[in-house]
Design a protein around this motif. Structure first.
Motif, mmCIF file in Angstrom:
data_model
loop_
_atom_site.group_PDB
_atom_site.id
_atom_site.type_symbol
_atom_site.label_atom_id
_atom_site.label_comp_id
_atom_site.label_asym_id
_atom_site.label_seq_id
_atom_site.Cartn_x
_atom_site.Cartn_y
_atom_site.Cartn_z
ATOM 1 N N ASP A 3 -6.362 4.869 -5.435
ATOM 2 C CA ASP A 3 -6.369 3.479 -5.901
ATOM 3 C C ASP A 3 -5.326 2.656 -5.163
ATOM 4 O O ASP A 3 -5.562 1.476 -4.853
ATOM 5 C CB ASP A 3 -6.075 3.417 -7.402
ATOM 6 N N ARG A 4 -4.170 3.252 -4.909
ATOM 7 C CA ARG A 4 -3.043 2.503 -4.331
ATOM 8 C C ARG A 4 -3.186 2.309 -2.828
ATOM 9 O O ARG A 4 -2.889 1.236 -2.317
ATOM 10 C CB ARG A 4 -1.728 3.241 -4.614
ATOM 11 N N THR A 28 4.054 7.051 -10.902
ATOM 12 C CA THR A 28 3.866 6.568 -9.537
ATOM 13 C C THR A 28 3.676 5.054 -9.579
ATOM 14 O O THR A 28 3.199 4.503 -10.571
ATOM 15 C CB THR A 28 2.649 7.214 -8.857
ATOM 16 N N VAL A 29 4.068 4.414 -8.502
ATOM 17 C CA VAL A 29 3.960 2.953 -8.406
ATOM 18 C C VAL A 29 3.298 2.615 -7.080
ATOM 19 O O VAL A 29 3.652 3.176 -6.031
ATOM 20 C CB VAL A 29 5.343 2.277 -8.482
ATOM 21 N N GLY A 30 2.342 1.713 -7.129
ATOM 22 C CA GLY A 30 1.678 1.244 -5.921
ATOM 23 C C GLY A 30 1.623 -0.263 -5.901
ATOM 24 O O GLY A 30 2.534 -0.942 -6.394
ATOM 25 N N ASN A 31 0.506 -0.807 -5.376
ATOM 26 C CA ASN A 31 0.421 -2.259 -5.210
ATOM 27 C C ASN A 31 0.202 -3.006 -6.514
ATOM 28 O O ASN A 31 0.103 -4.233 -6.524
ATOM 29 C CB ASN A 31 -0.690 -2.612 -4.209
ATOM 30 N N GLU A 32 0.136 -2.272 -7.638
ATOM 31 C CA GLU A 32 0.014 -2.929 -8.941
ATOM 32 C C GLU A 32 1.378 -3.248 -9.556
ATOM 33 O O GLU A 32 1.444 -3.924 -10.580
ATOM 34 C CB GLU A 32 -0.774 -2.029 -9.900
ATOM 35 N N SER A 88 -3.467 7.872 -6.364
ATOM 36 C CA SER A 88 -3.032 7.568 -5.001
ATOM 37 C C SER A 88 -4.136 6.849 -4.232
ATOM 38 O O SER A 88 -3.866 5.905 -3.476
ATOM 39 C CB SER A 88 -2.634 8.862 -4.274
ATOM 40 N N LYS A 99 -4.972 4.187 -16.023
ATOM 41 C CA LYS A 99 -5.612 3.062 -15.324
ATOM 42 C C LYS A 99 -5.950 1.950 -16.299
ATOM 43 O O LYS A 99 -5.750 0.766 -15.999
ATOM 44 C CB LYS A 99 -6.870 3.544 -14.602
ATOM 45 N N ASP A 110 0.884 -1.157 0.000
ATOM 46 C CA ASP A 110 0.000 0.000 0.000
ATOM 47 C C ASP A 110 0.927 1.214 0.000
ATOM 48 O O ASP A 110 2.143 1.091 -0.039
ATOM 49 C CB ASP A 110 -0.973 -0.001 1.191
ATOM 50 N N VAL A 165 2.387 4.839 -1.781
ATOM 51 C CA VAL A 165 2.722 5.269 -3.133
ATOM 52 C C VAL A 165 4.192 5.657 -3.208
ATOM 53 O O VAL A 165 4.700 6.365 -2.336
ATOM 54 C CB VAL A 165 1.866 6.473 -3.577
#
Length: 215
Positions: free
Chosen positions: A134-135, A47-51, A132, A199, A28, A30
């Protein structure tokens, strides 16, 4: 073996031109990929998140042309670059996901470049907040005006004005570094088409696959 890690705000994971020693898997929070300039300012390119993962693509001793910095606190997993490359060679499922994710990441970078050039601050701020949201998976998270300004490449006063417009419209609530998403649908209406485009590309790349870290 991947290790748990706290991704604290403002933590720099790697610098441009320096060897990438680890790959990070945000669970979780960002992480921003930013381009630093000579005057000390920075501009966010993705940006990078949980995807996804932070630190790919890479080779042993390889570098990337961006700085990776945590912008919204979260938990994550860390794997050494060498261990990641070993897993990439032996784990066909991981290789498939990475091969699909990396082009989507570059697509996000290209879309963000166009967005930074052509769209208003309110549109760009809405896009950033939606991504953000979404993440992190929660409606409220910590972020300062100063940090938002750095990420968006805008002066603090400009971010204050843009955030005030969104707050007056009842879309967000912001107080002392705590931001709450009040009306997500409204934010989507204000945001430029870049949010939906990014997205769609990320979702399409990872459809049918879950980007989990190696054990």
């Amino acid at each position: 073996m991947a290790k748990p890690i706290d991704l604290e705000v403002k933590t720099v994971l790697f610098e441009p031109g320096k060897p990438v020693e680890n790959v990070y898997f945000p669970l979780d929070g960002v992480v921003s990929l930013v381009t630093p300039l000579e005057d000390g300012s920075i501009v966010e390119v993705a940006t990078v998140g949980n995807e996804g993962a932070v630190g790919v693509p890479l080779i042993t001793g390889g570098t990337l042309g961006v700085r990776a910095i945590c912008q919204v606190r979260g938990d994550g997993l860390l794997l050494s670059a060498r261990g990641f490359l070993t897993e990439l060679t032996s784990n066909g499922g991981l290789r498939e996901v990475v091969d699909r994710y990396v082009p989507a990441l570059f697509g996000q970078i290209a879309q963000a470049a166009a967005c930074n050039r052509l769209h208003t601050n309110e549109e760009r701020l809405s896009r950033w907040l939606l991504m953000s949201h979404d993440r992190v998976g929660v409606d409220e998270f910590s972020i300062t005006h100063e940090f938002l300004g750095q990420m968006l490449g805008s002066r603090r006063a400009t971010v204050t004005l843009s955030a005030g417009i969104l707050q007056a419209a009842g879309l967000i609530r912001y107080h002392r570094g705590r931001l709450t998403i009040v009306d997500r649908e409204g934010l989507e209406e204000v945001s430029c088409e870049c949010y939906a485009a990014i997205k769609l590309e990320l979702d399409g790349a990872l459809t049918g696959a879950v980007f989990t870290s190696p054990n």
